[in-house]
Design an enzyme around this catalytic site. Structure first.
Site, PDB file in Angstrom:
ATOM      1  N   THR A 239       0.839  -1.195   0.000  1.00  0.00           N
ATOM      2  CA  THR A 239       0.000   0.000   0.000  1.00  0.00           C
ATOM      3  C   THR A 239       0.876   1.248   0.000  1.00  0.00           C
ATOM      4  OG1 THR A 239      -1.738  -1.158   1.221  1.00  0.00           O
ATOM      5  CG2 THR A 239      -1.799   1.238   1.255  1.00  0.00           C
ATOM      6  N   CYS A 327      24.677   6.035   8.004  1.00  0.00           N
ATOM      7  CA  CYS A 327      24.429   4.594   7.993  1.00  0.00           C
ATOM      8  C   CYS A 327      25.593   3.814   8.595  1.00  0.00           C
ATOM      9  CB  CYS A 327      24.177   4.121   6.565  1.00  0.00           C
ATOM     10  SG  CYS A 327      22.781   4.951   5.776  1.00  0.00           S
TER      11      CYS A 327
END
Length: 396
Positions: A239, A327
């Site tokens: 979705t 990261c």
């Protein structure tokens, strides 16, 4: 502590007021599932389509349906590299990338190597630039993909993407670029630059986190990374995050609109900052390319001290910076980017990335330089490396 200055915009940015205003109605008024066929769904789909149009226009994509939404740049990079490799492995199993790519590319390549693909990691020069001669030297008959980032996230180097893409196409190879740090920082025209596949993310351009996109040119063979429903023309199940997509579309439109103004301002700020620290702080190295780099990023090494210590003391002074990519910075490991650029470990360990927001002022820069000078002096005064350096000079 009163004053707070955020200089880690290469890691993420705040959500601008214009973007937030675009997103808010999606939480309360237009909250339907964009794949539902009733009125609520059609309203949500119209918002998604508008965002897709805005992004396509900003990068001069041939059509809006070349844009596929993802959960961010990491998913887009994984999808691009793995999807292209798997879909084209009948032609060959050799891939070329650079030695300074984002971890989402590097780790994807390592996973493909486990599957039997062969990856060549191109070297870079002292400024982080990929050599076209090196690229040509490593192209083989079984090379199916070249993936080179547009702008490096740690030092801000801009690659010669158009020339690299042209070289790829002259050898019938698909070209992908990670443009997460490039979007909003440099002009991108996927048609003129001959880009086949391109990764993007919203939260680097004053949009929300958790949404990105992959541009895929018509005719490119690419397998799905995520499997599910019929979303994104059956290419990416799940979705759609309508509020975030709405914000992404608006952020991209603004970034394109204000690109020239923001670049000029940030270039002036960057040059001012570099001049000030060179004037006031000895034994520093500017790791960012003096010309072929984006305006908002400066990577600086401070001799005899560690970057983590600088970061922590600046944080106590209300200044947020980074030792490299967000990261990897939590892992306290040396930068693979600086190592690839040939910077010695003893210099690289004292590196800090300063990445400026579009709202920064010269007063902010002056405050940062004042605090940075104090922090560096303090750390050097207690560093055992400083004493060792003094002894070595006396013995010369």
């Amino acid at each position: 502590m009163n004053k707070r200055i955020y200089l880690d915009n290469a890691a993420t940015t705040y959500v601008s007021a214009e973007v937030l205003n675009e997103m808010m109605p999606c939480f309360t008024s237009f909250y339907g599932n964009s794949n539902s066929i009733h009125g609520f769904g059609r309203e949500a789909l119209a918002i998604v389509d508008r965002a897709r149009d805005r992004i396509a226009k900003a990068i001069n994509a041939p059509k809006s349906n070349n844009i596929y939404f993802t959960s961010g740049g990491t998913e887009a990079n994984n999808w691009a590299v793995k999807g292209i490799a798997h879909a084209n492995k009948d032609k060959g199993k050799h891939i070329i990338t650079s030695s300074i790519e984002h971890d989402s590319i590097m780790e994807s390549m390592r996973e493909l190597e486990k599957e039997g693909f062969e990856v060549t990691y191109l070297p870079v020069d002292e400024h982080g630039v990929v050599s076209l001669a090196s690229l040509l030297h490593h192209i083989r008959k079984d090379t199916i993909l070249i993936s080179i980032m547009s702008v490096n996230n740690e030092v801000g180097t801009i690659q010669n993407i158009k020339a690299i893409a042209k070289t790829a196409h002259e050898n019938n190879i698909i070209f992908h670029t990670d443009a997460v740090q490039a979007l909003g920082a440099v002009k991108i025209d996927v048609q003129d630059m001959e880009i086949d596949v391109m990764s993007m993310s919203a939260h680097k351009i004053y949009g929300p986190k958790g949404v990105g996109a992959l541009y895929i040119k018509d005719g490119i063979k690419i397998d799905n990374l995520l499997h599910g429903g019929f979303q994104e023309r059956k290419k990416r199940g799940g979705t759609l995050n309508v509020p975030a997509i709405a914000g992404f579309g608006k952020a991209t439109e603004i970034a394109s609109r204000d690109l020239s103004v923001n670049s000029q301002k940030l270039r002036a700020i960057k040059n001012y900052f570099i001049a000030k620290i060179q004037e006031r702080i000895p034994m520093i190295h500017i790791n960012t390319h003096p010309h072929q780099s984006v305006a908002g990023i400066v990577n600086v090494s401070f001799e005899l001290i560690e970057g983590e210590s600088i970061l922590m003391l600046l944080d106590m002074a209300g200044i947020a910076v980074s030792t490299g990519s967000a990261c990897t910075s939590g892992a306290l490991q040396k930068s693979h980017v600086l190592s690839a650029m040939g910077i010695p470990d003893e210099i690289a360990n004292g590196s800090i990335r300063f990445s400026f927001p579009k709202s920064i002022s010269k007063d902010d820069v002056n405050f940062v330089v004042d605090e940075l000078e104090k922090v560096v002096a303090k750390l050097r005064s207690i560093s055992p490396l400083t004493k060792a350096n003094s002894r070595s000079k006396k013995n010369v």
